[in-house]
Design a protein around this motif. Structure first.
Motif, short mmCIF file in Angstrom:
data_model
loop_
_atom_site.label_atom_id
_atom_site.label_comp_id
_atom_site.label_asym_id
_atom_site.label_seq_id
_atom_site.Cartn_x
_atom_site.Cartn_y
_atom_site.Cartn_z
N SER A 174 0.64 -0.98 0.04
CA SER A 174 0.01 -0.01 0.05
C SER A 174 0.75 1.29 -0.06
O SER A 174 0.37 2.55 -0.25
CB SER A 174 -0.64 0.04 1.16
N ILE A 258 0.34 4.19 -5.96
CA ILE A 258 -0.73 3.78 -5.00
C ILE A 258 -0.67 4.15 -3.63
O ILE A 258 -1.73 4.59 -3.33
CB ILE A 258 -0.67 2.15 -5.14
N ASN A 333 -5.69 -1.29 -1.77
CA ASN A 333 -5.46 -0.69 -3.39
C ASN A 333 -6.34 -0.52 -4.37
O ASN A 333 -6.48 0.39 -5.15
CB ASN A 333 -3.99 -1.52 -3.85
#
Ligand SMILES: *Cc1c(COP(=O)(O)O)cnc(C)c1O
Length: 355
Positions: A174, A258, A333
Motif C-alpha cells: 500500500s 498507489i 489498493n
C-alpha cells in the motif's frame, strides 16, 4: 454498483477478476484451466517466478533476501517465525497493538520464550505505543504494521539493533517500505495481494538456520526457499491471481503511485469524519491508518440506520469489528477514490437528514 470496503478477503481490481476468470477457462492458451494444470508445468513455474520477481521489484527487495509464497495464512507465520528465529534461552520482544499481535505473541510462547515490551490495551488498542525499550539480547522484535481491527498503523518502526519481524498483512504494497529495515515480513494474501490461500514471506537469508530447533519441514523457511515455494503443491490459483494483481499494481506505477492514491482516499474520509458532527474516529490521530479507517457515531442508536443507508448507496463491508463497534472502511489498493466519495456523500446526506 457495489463499493466494497470489506476488511478481508477484499476488493481486487475488476481487470484482475476478468483475467483470472479467463485463466480458469483457458490458461495462457494451453487449452487447460489454471485449476487443472500441474504446478510443475513450465507455464505455472513461470507464474510463480513472475509473482516472486514482482514482489521483489515492487518492494525493491535488496540482495540477500528471499521471497516465498506459502500457505496457512498470516496465522501460520505466528508459529513459523518462532520456530525459525527463536532459540532456546532467548526471548522474542512483542509490541501488543491488537488481536493479531496478541495471537502472534501467544503462538510464539507455545514454542519458546517471549515478552510484551509495550501494549496499547489500556485504551482498546486505539494508539501505537511509542516509548519502550527492546532488550538488546532479544531474539527479534515482532510488530503488526497495520492493525486492521483498530484502524491504527505504524508510520514509523523503532530503531533497534534487534532484527524486526513485521506482520504486514493489511498494508503490504500500500506504500513504499524499506525492506532492509526488516529481517522478515509476512502477509496473508487476501488483503492487498490476491485471494486467500497464499502468504507472502520476505526473509533475510542470513538469519535462518540459527534457532537450533527441530522444525517441521513445512514450517522451515530454508526448506521452502530451497524448494522455490514448491515444497508441496502450492496454492496455485491464489498465486496466479496474486501475480495478476501485482502486474496490475506495476502497470499503475507501483507502490509510489498507489501510496499517493491511498493517502488521498484516507484523507477524504478522515476529513469527513472530523467535519461531520454525527461521526468520530476511534484511533489516535497521529496513528490513524490509511488502510483501515475506524469510526463510530456520537449517537450509537444511529449506527444501524446509517449502516442501512450506506448499504442502499452500494457501500458494503463497513460494519466495524465487534471489538470496536461502529464502522470500519478498508481502503485497500483496488478501491477507487470514487467509492470513498460515495461513502463521504452518504455521511453528508445522512447528517443532513438527522440534524
Ligand atoms: C487478517 C490478518 C491476519 C490473519 O490473517 P490469516 O491469513 O487469516 O491468518 C493477521 N494479521 C493481520 C494484521 C491481519 O490483518
Amino acid at each position: 454498483m457495489k463499493h466494497n470496503f470489506g476488511a478481508g478477503p477484499c476488493i481486487l481490481p475488476q481487470e484482475v477478476f476478468k483475467q483470472a476468470s479467463q485463466g480458469v477457462l483457458n490458461f495462457n492458451d494451453t487449452g487447460l484451466s489454471i485449476l487443472e494444470i500441474s504446478h510443475r508445468a513450465t507455464e505455472f513455474v513461470a507464474v510463480m517466478d513472475e509473482a516472486i520477481s514482482l514482489v521483489k521489484e515492487l518492494l525493491n527487495v535488496p540482495e540477500g533476501y528471499s521471497v516465498i509464497f506459502l500457505q496457512g495464512g498470516a496465522s501460520m507465520q505466528f508459529a513459523m517465525t518462532a520456530f525459525n528465529l527463536l532459540p532456546e534461552g532467548k526471548k522474542a520482544a512483542f509490541l501488543e497493538t491488537g488481536v493479531w499481535a496478541k495471537k502472534a505473541f501467544a503462538e510464539a510462547k507455545l514454542i519458546g520464550d517471549a515478552e510484551v515490551v509495550a501494549s496499547s490495551k489500556d485504551k482498546n488498542y486505539s494508539y501505537i505505543p511509542k516509548d519502550y525499550t527492546i532488550a538488546a539480547d532479544s531474539a527479534y522484535f515482532h510488530c503488526t504494521s497495520n492493525n486492521t481491527i483498530y484502524g491504527t498503523q505504524m508510520h514509523n518502526f523503532p530503531k533497534t539493533s534487534v532484527g524486526t519481524v513485521a506482520d504486514m498483512s493489511s498494508d503490504i504494497f500500500s506504500k513504499a517500505i524499506n525492506v532492509a529495515d526488516f529481517d522478515l515480513i509476512y502477509a496473508g494474501a487476501q488483503k492487498n495481494v490476491g485471494p486467500a490461500g497464499a502468504t507472502v514471506v520476505i526473509v533475510k537469508n542470513d538469519i535462518l538456520g540459527k534457532s537450533g530447533r527441530t522444525i517441521p519441514s513445512m514450517l522451515d523457511y530454508q526448506k521452502q526457499i530451497d524448494a522455490e515455494s514448491m515444497y508441496n503443491t502450492p496454492p496455485v490459483f491464489s498465486v496466479y491471481v496474486s501475480m495478476l494483481n501485482l502486474r496490475w499494481l506495476k502497470a499503475k506505477g507501483g507502490v509510489a503511485t498507489i501510496e499517493k492514491e491511498n493517502i488521498a482516499k484516507a484523507k477524504a474520509l478522515y476529513t469527513e469524519i472530523d467535519r461531520n458532527p454525527l461521526f468520530k474516529g476511534t484511533a489516535a490521530v497521529e496513528d490513524r491508518s490509511n488502510m483501515s479507517v475506524c469510526f463510530v457515531m456520537e449517537n450509537a442508536e444511529l449506527e444501524k440506520p446509517f449502516l442501512k443507508f450506506a448499504e442502499e448507496k452500494g457501500c458494503v463491508g463497513i460494519k466495524g469489528h465487534r471489538s470496536v463497534g461502529g464502522f470500519r472502511a478498508s481502503l485497500y489498493n483496488a478501491l477507487p477514490i470514487e467509492s470513498v466519495q460515495v461513502l463521504v456523500d452518504a455521511m453528508k446526506e445522512f447528517a443532513a437528514k438527522n440534524v
